[in-house]
Enzyme design. Structure first.
Site, short mmCIF file in Angstrom:
data_model
loop_
_atom_site.label_atom_id
_atom_site.label_comp_id
_atom_site.label_asym_id
_atom_site.label_seq_id
_atom_site.Cartn_x
_atom_site.Cartn_y
_atom_site.Cartn_z
N GLY A 265 0.83 -1.22 0.00
CA GLY A 265 0.00 0.00 0.00
C GLY A 265 0.85 1.24 0.00
N GLU B 259 11.15 -7.19 -0.65
CA GLU B 259 10.80 -8.57 -1.01
C GLU B 259 9.30 -8.64 -1.08
OE1 GLU B 259 11.96 -12.23 1.16
OE2 GLU B 259 13.60 -11.00 1.93
#
Lengths: 225, 225
Positions: free
Chosen positions: B42, B111
């Site tokens: 987000g 990641e």
């Protein structure tokens, strides 16, 4: 994100139910934009308050109604929904018995009034969209949570519950099945008291058993009407 | 409200389902706060984009996953949920088949990975709360909307649907009743094709009939499992 210029408001869609009529609480705006037009009560979130505090505060300031069981409905964020600047609004909704509250306009509201949801005035901003989604949620929610009981007297004849559901669902219910289904949920206590209404036989009164409802709910029993 | 200093973000809770396992897509944060910790993808809403555009953009930037059917979940606005400043986040959720998407980290993500929802790492901010509410909504939603069908192959044996529901609901279903109920909804077409799986008899394949589902839905028929 120092250059993000989006402001945050909250809006309170408060529905009322009384005698087969669903209404919504609206204010007439005192200032521009949309001065003199009707709108859902609401306003800007203060830096230190939670969204729930903000919506309860705005509702009370503008309408005099003080309630603390508003539920979050949806967040409205279309870039041009407010003519002033980019404003995102978190809408909440609640259900009350209008006659249990005194309403009076203040701060940004020039007037406050209940409107039958089938006879609405023209609304400010995207408030018709907000109201439409709120009505949809209300009709949906009543099929899986017993929110309706807050709208009835503490003790009520079964016919009042039936009328409430007929109104909220916007369609007739099969009376026999409805009674069987509701009583089968095991969350109503039938009392040893009767009431006479109109010309019919005196009817037994019922009472919602909140404790049993939460026990069943916590045990994973789904309340479905 | 020139002095309101609240920033707005969006978060995307993306669930995956595959072979009886529900997983969620998380990123490892590249920057502080919570540098090196896992989080829901987000970020900040840009001034000119809608909330939906923002969440789709952030999801794609951070994880490589491009989908356009995220649904709004809830808006999280506790005053101290972010250590930097007051940040309110509008969370969305969606359901995909992990093997249909390639994931790769970029921008703020160091990641990106799928985690079984029963084996989650420690999460940043209030993201455990967000995830908990998303999981609850997912389990709830599957009982009244056929979202599950997007997670199965286009043609599937009935046992796959049963396994999906068992997994999503987190409990066994009564197989006979489940089959009767689902087929009674009249939204599955039984095909003239069979599939052999494991050691059992070849099983008939089914296909979800979206057209019929929307016809029924528009006619006010409620889909309930």
């Amino acid at each position: 994100m120092g250059n993000q210029s989006i402001k945050l408001t909250v809006d309170a869609v408060v529905f009322g139910y009384e005698e087969g009529v669903i209404s919504v609480l609206l204010i007439k705006r005192k200032y521009n934009p949309f001065k003199g037009k009707w709108a859902i009560p609401g306003g800007f979130v203060l830096n230190e308050e939670s969204l729930e505090q903000a919506v309860e505060r705005e509702l009370e300031e503008e309408t005099g109604v003080k309630i603390n069981y508003l539920e979050q409905l949806y967040t409205f964020g279309k870039p041009n929904r407010d003519p002033r600047e980019r404003i995102v609004s978190v809408a909440y909704f609640g259900l009350i018995r209008p006659n249990a509250f005194k309403i009076f306009a203040s701060t940004d509201a020039e007037e406050v009034a209940w409107f039958n949801i089938n006879e609405l005035p023209e609304l400010s901003f995207d408030h018709s969209d907000i109201l439409e989604i709120a009505i949809e949620r209300l009709k949906n929610k009543i099929t899986y949570e017993p929110i309706g009981f807050e709208l009835l007297d503490k003790k009520f004849p079964f016919s009042d519950l039936e009328k409430l559901y007929t109104t909220l669902l916007g369609r007739d219910v099969d009376r026999r099945n409805f009674r069987k289904k509701i009583l089968g949920l095991n969350v109503l206590d039938e009392l040893d008291e009767k009431v006479s209404k109109g010309s019919g036989r005196p009817a037994n009164l019922f009472q919602f058993n909140k404790k049993r409802y939460f026990e069943l709910k916590n045990a994973g029993i789904i309340f479905e009407i």
